[in-house]
Design a protein around this motif. Sequence first.
Motif, PDB file in Angstrom:
ATOM      1  N   PRO A 139       1.000  -1.218  -0.090  1.00  0.00           N
ATOM      2  CA  PRO A 139       0.140  -0.060   0.124  1.00  0.00           C
ATOM      3  C   PRO A 139       0.720   1.337   0.055  1.00  0.00           C
ATOM      4  N   ALA A 140       2.002   1.154   0.755  1.00  0.00           N
ATOM      5  CA  ALA A 140       2.855   2.360   0.635  1.00  0.00           C
ATOM      6  C   ALA A 140       3.402   2.851  -0.613  1.00  0.00           C
ATOM      7  N   THR A 141       3.942   1.716  -1.314  1.00  0.00           N
ATOM      8  CA  THR A 141       4.398   1.849  -2.665  1.00  0.00           C
ATOM      9  C   THR A 141       3.377   2.397  -3.615  1.00  0.00           C
ATOM     10  N   CYS A 142       2.218   1.682  -3.365  1.00  0.00           N
ATOM     11  CA  CYS A 142       1.050   2.021  -4.437  1.00  0.00           C
ATOM     12  C   CYS A 142       0.802   3.426  -4.151  1.00  0.00           C
ATOM     13  N   HIS A 143       0.723   4.152  -2.989  1.00  0.00           N
ATOM     14  CA  HIS A 143       0.553   5.278  -2.747  1.00  0.00           C
ATOM     15  C   HIS A 143       1.446   6.281  -3.281  1.00  0.00           C
ATOM     16  N   ARG A 144       2.793   6.078  -2.906  1.00  0.00           N
ATOM     17  CA  ARG A 144       3.762   6.783  -3.774  1.00  0.00           C
ATOM     18  C   ARG A 144       3.639   6.829  -5.263  1.00  0.00           C
ATOM     19  N   ARG A 145       3.312   5.840  -5.858  1.00  0.00           N
ATOM     20  CA  ARG A 145       3.386   5.575  -7.236  1.00  0.00           C
ATOM     21  C   ARG A 145       2.317   6.422  -7.724  1.00  0.00           C
ATOM     22  N   VAL A 146       1.034   6.300  -7.210  1.00  0.00           N
ATOM     23  CA  VAL A 146      -0.124   7.166  -7.540  1.00  0.00           C
ATOM     24  C   VAL A 146       0.089   8.684  -7.283  1.00  0.00           C
ATOM     25  N   GLU A 147       0.621   9.092  -6.528  1.00  0.00           N
ATOM     26  CA  GLU A 147       1.014  10.402  -5.837  1.00  0.00           C
ATOM     27  C   GLU A 147       2.092  10.864  -7.165  1.00  0.00           C
ATOM     28  N   ARG A 148       3.037  10.309  -7.478  1.00  0.00           N
ATOM     29  CA  ARG A 148       3.983  10.621  -8.588  1.00  0.00           C
ATOM     30  C   ARG A 148       3.241  10.637  -9.754  1.00  0.00           C
ATOM     31  N   LEU A 149       2.131   9.788 -10.237  1.00  0.00           N
ATOM     32  CA  LEU A 149       1.408   9.868 -11.439  1.00  0.00           C
ATOM     33  C   LEU A 149       0.654  11.172 -11.350  1.00  0.00           C
ATOM     34  N   PHE A 150       0.217  11.687 -10.238  1.00  0.00           N
ATOM     35  CA  PHE A 150      -0.412  12.957 -10.352  1.00  0.00           C
ATOM     36  C   PHE A 150       0.537  13.911 -10.470  1.00  0.00           C
ATOM     37  N   LYS A 151       1.558  14.021  -9.777  1.00  0.00           N
ATOM     38  CA  LYS A 151       2.512  15.226  -9.840  1.00  0.00           C
ATOM     39  C   LYS A 151       3.223  15.518 -10.995  1.00  0.00           C
ATOM     40  N   GLN A 152       3.418  14.167 -11.888  1.00  0.00           N
ATOM     41  CA  GLN A 152       3.969  14.302 -13.223  1.00  0.00           C
ATOM     42  C   GLN A 152       2.973  14.696 -14.204  1.00  0.00           C
ATOM     43  N   GLY A 153       1.745  14.750 -13.731  1.00  0.00           N
ATOM     44  CA  GLY A 153       0.560  15.056 -14.928  1.00  0.00           C
ATOM     45  C   GLY A 153       0.093  13.983 -15.614  1.00  0.00           C
ATOM     46  N   THR A 154       0.670  12.629 -15.349  1.00  0.00           N
ATOM     47  CA  THR A 154       0.078  11.523 -16.348  1.00  0.00           C
ATOM     48  C   THR A 154      -1.403  11.256 -15.899  1.00  0.00           C
ATOM     49  N   ILE A 155      -1.814  11.448 -14.523  1.00  0.00           N
ATOM     50  CA  ILE A 155      -3.233  11.462 -14.010  1.00  0.00           C
ATOM     51  C   ILE A 155      -3.573  12.927 -13.758  1.00  0.00           C
ATOM     52  N   GLN A 156      -4.617  13.282 -14.560  1.00  0.00           N
ATOM     53  CA  GLN A 156      -4.805  14.768 -14.576  1.00  0.00           C
ATOM     54  C   GLN A 156      -5.784  15.113 -13.474  1.00  0.00           C
ATOM     55  N   SER A 157      -6.909  14.143 -13.403  1.00  0.00           N
ATOM     56  CA  SER A 157      -7.779  14.736 -12.173  1.00  0.00           C
ATOM     57  C   SER A 157      -8.542  12.998 -12.214  1.00  0.00           C
ATOM     58  N   VAL A 158      -9.346  13.006 -10.783  1.00  0.00           N
ATOM     59  CA  VAL A 158     -10.282  12.101 -10.425  1.00  0.00           C
ATOM     60  C   VAL A 158     -11.559  12.803 -10.428  1.00  0.00           C
ATOM     61  N   ARG A 159     -12.456  12.363 -10.753  1.00  0.00           N
ATOM     62  CA  ARG A 159     -14.133  13.235 -10.452  1.00  0.00           C
ATOM     63  C   ARG A 159     -15.092  12.256 -10.877  1.00  0.00           C
ATOM     64  N   ALA A 160     -16.087  12.632 -10.261  1.00  0.00           N
ATOM     65  CA  ALA A 160     -17.379  12.131 -10.498  1.00  0.00           C
ATOM     66  C   ALA A 160     -17.844  12.285 -12.051  1.00  0.00           C
ATOM     67  N   GLU A 161     -18.610  11.004 -12.728  1.00  0.00           N
ATOM     68  CA  GLU A 161     -19.171  11.443 -14.045  1.00  0.00           C
ATOM     69  C   GLU A 161     -20.656  11.329 -13.928  1.00  0.00           C
ATOM     70  N   ILE A 162     -21.350  12.816 -13.892  1.00  0.00           N
ATOM     71  CA  ILE A 162     -22.666  12.846 -13.685  1.00  0.00           C
ATOM     72  C   ILE A 162     -23.564  12.488 -14.845  1.00  0.00           C
ATOM     73  N   ASN A 163     -24.841  11.806 -14.541  1.00  0.00           N
ATOM     74  CA  ASN A 163     -25.499  11.561 -15.517  1.00  0.00           C
ATOM     75  C   ASN A 163     -26.139  12.566 -15.969  1.00  0.00           C
ATOM     76  N   PRO A 164     -25.981  13.243 -17.342  1.00  0.00           N
ATOM     77  CA  PRO A 164     -26.667  14.594 -17.591  1.00  0.00           C
ATOM     78  C   PRO A 164     -28.193  14.500 -17.565  1.00  0.00           C
ATOM     79  N   HIS A 165     -28.861  13.422 -17.728  1.00  0.00           N
ATOM     80  CA  HIS A 165     -30.244  13.368 -17.666  1.00  0.00           C
ATOM     81  C   HIS A 165     -30.724  13.591 -16.336  1.00  0.00           C
ATOM     82  N   HIS A 166     -30.008  13.342 -15.403  1.00  0.00           N
ATOM     83  CA  HIS A 166     -30.443  13.391 -14.183  1.00  0.00           C
ATOM     84  C   HIS A 166     -30.348  15.042 -13.523  1.00  0.00           C
TER      85      HIS A 166
END
Length: 163
Positions: A44-71
């Motif tokens: 888990p510690a390595t996983c957290h560091r890797r995901v944080e690095r992916l955010f910092k280097q811009g590989t992961i740009q964001s995490v967000r909810a996808e809203i059903n537009p009809h709702h």
Amino acid sequence: MLIEMKDYSMNQSLDRVDLKLLRLLQQDGRASNAELAEKTNISPATCHRRVERLFKQGTIQSVRAEINPHHIDLGTLVTVGVVLDRSTPESFAEFETAIVRLPVIIDCQLVAGEFDYFLRVRVQDMADFNQLHANQLIALPGVRQIRTFFVMKEVIHHAPLRF
């Protein structure tokens, strides 16, 4: 068996574990760090560091909810082709400065070909789009022509990137 990996610099290329993390997060952005670590066979510690690095280097740009537009009463999707009266860096910049101020525009791409830009717009219905068209779109700087395409069915929507 858990495999411990060293932290990588932001310039380092992605390895197979990074790619697997990215695939898993595309499938489920709400996956917990523990779930991701288990599925990638790292701590888990390595996983957290890797995901944080992916955010910092811009590989992961964001995490967000996808809203059903009809709702939220935005069930009509419209693609709009825009042709500007001039093809100059100044006219493109002026158009782009103005378009980002319209919150109903969910995508805007500069394209090559018959049109200069493609817009994707979410509105309540055809009457709502008519108001937007009459009051805002045709008044955008440099607009010579607008062609509207009402989307009848989304066959592929936000497909994950394949790598």
